[in-house]
Design a protein around this motif. Structure first.
Motif, short mmCIF file in Angstrom:
data_model
loop_
_atom_site.label_atom_id
_atom_site.label_comp_id
_atom_site.label_asym_id
_atom_site.label_seq_id
_atom_site.Cartn_x
_atom_site.Cartn_y
_atom_site.Cartn_z
N CYS A 169 -25.98 -84.50 -1.70
CA CYS A 169 -26.46 -85.39 -0.65
C CYS A 169 -25.22 -86.08 -0.07
O CYS A 169 -24.40 -86.62 -0.81
CB CYS A 169 -27.42 -86.43 -1.23
N CYS A 172 -25.47 -90.11 -0.98
CA CYS A 172 -25.39 -90.68 -2.34
C CYS A 172 -24.69 -89.72 -3.31
O CYS A 172 -24.47 -90.07 -4.46
CB CYS A 172 -26.79 -91.03 -2.85
N CYS A 174 -25.65 -87.10 -4.81
CA CYS A 174 -26.40 -86.48 -5.91
C CYS A 174 -26.44 -84.96 -5.70
O CYS A 174 -26.39 -84.49 -4.56
CB CYS A 174 -27.81 -87.07 -6.02
N CYS A 204 -30.57 -85.97 0.34
CA CYS A 204 -31.66 -85.88 -0.62
C CYS A 204 -32.91 -86.50 0.03
O CYS A 204 -32.80 -87.13 1.08
CB CYS A 204 -31.32 -86.60 -1.93
N CYS A 207 -32.63 -90.49 0.41
CA CYS A 207 -31.72 -90.94 1.46
C CYS A 207 -32.26 -90.58 2.83
O CYS A 207 -32.14 -91.37 3.77
CB CYS A 207 -30.33 -90.34 1.26
ZN LIG Z 1 -29.02 -89.16 -1.35
#
Ligand SMILES: [Zn+2]
Length: 256
Positions: A169, A172, A174, A204, A207
């Motif tokens: 992502c 963030c 991830c 993601c 987000c």
């Molecule tokens: Zn994210």
């Protein structure tokens, strides 16, 4: 300008043709850029240096394309590879190379001697340079055009973006899987944002819905402040974002 006017009046009174070359600051910088980018592909170091010095003398110092040149004065402040002041011979050879290649013209009226008159052509007036400028700008246009495709709806293009963003992502960082990623518009669709590759980033689910129509950089900053990414990660992502935005803006320009 007053200086110029007086100079032109003076020339006319003396019965001379005004030969002042008007080159704007932007044009001068552009021509200098052509010289360092394109002429450097045609010329060896010495003739290139000699050309840049003549170009500067003509267009920056004297404001005319026909200049009188004392060869012994050219390059006297430059050092040779051996660390000694440039000698006369390479300068003379450099000038001769430029004349042979029709990059500068030697006034045939004058007897060979210490002082010669030359017409200094602008880099953009040299056919080989002109050709290189055209080739480069065509290639740039082609490249930009390729980036105008709709990448949001094309499954293969979506994967390309996912891979470009390291399968993470963007906001963030991830880890994501092929079937769990979303694509977020940097400039939202609701604000006229296009489906170009440069306007799309991997996101993601969380987000993607939290960001909504927020500014991408602001949202990235929110994640940094919320402790989801470190300062270093924030700065890296911000730099990547800025590059994408720049590309996107160029795409928009080329699309008209
Ligand atoms: Zn994210």
């Amino acid at each position: 300008m007053k200086y110029l006017k007086n100079k032109i009046n003076q020339w006319q009174e003396e019965g001379k043709e005004p030969t002042y070359e008007f080159l704007s600051i932007q044009d001068f910088i552009q021509e200098l850029d052509y010289a360092t980018h394109y002429l450097s592909r045609l010329l060896k170091t010495r003739p290139l240096i000699v050309y840049i010095m003549l170009f500067k003398k003509a267009y920056l110092e004297e404001g005319q394309r026909n200049i009188t040149v004392k060869l012994s004065e050219i390059g006297k402040n430059l050092l040779s590879d051996q660390g000694t002041p440039m000698s006369h011979a390479p300068i003379k050879n450099g000038v001769n190379d430029l004349v042979k290649l029709n990059i500068i013209y030697k006034d045939p009226q004058l007897r060979p001697g210490q002082i010669n008159r030359y017409e200094i052509r602008l880099p953009s007036e040299i056919p080989a340079v002109k050709e290189m400028i055209n080739t480069d700008s065509n290639q740039i246009i082609e490249k930009v055009n390729l980036n105008l495709e709709d990448c949001y709806t094309d499954p293969l293009k979506r994967i390309e973006i996912f891979e470009r963003d390291n399968k993470q992502c963007f906001y963030c960082l991830c880890e994501l899987k092929n079937n769990t990623f979303y694509l977020d518009h940097i400039f939202p669709r609701s604000q006229g944002g296009e489906n170009y590759k440069s306007n799309l980033i991997t996101s993601c689910k969380t987000c993607n819905s939290k960001k909504s129509d927020k500014n991408a950089e602001t949202f990235l900053l929110d994640n940094y402040r919320g402790g989801l990414i470190t300062q270093e990660e924030f700065l890296n992502q911000k730099a990547t974002l800025e590059n994408l935005i720049e590309t996107y803006e160029n795409c928009k320009l080329s699309a008209g």
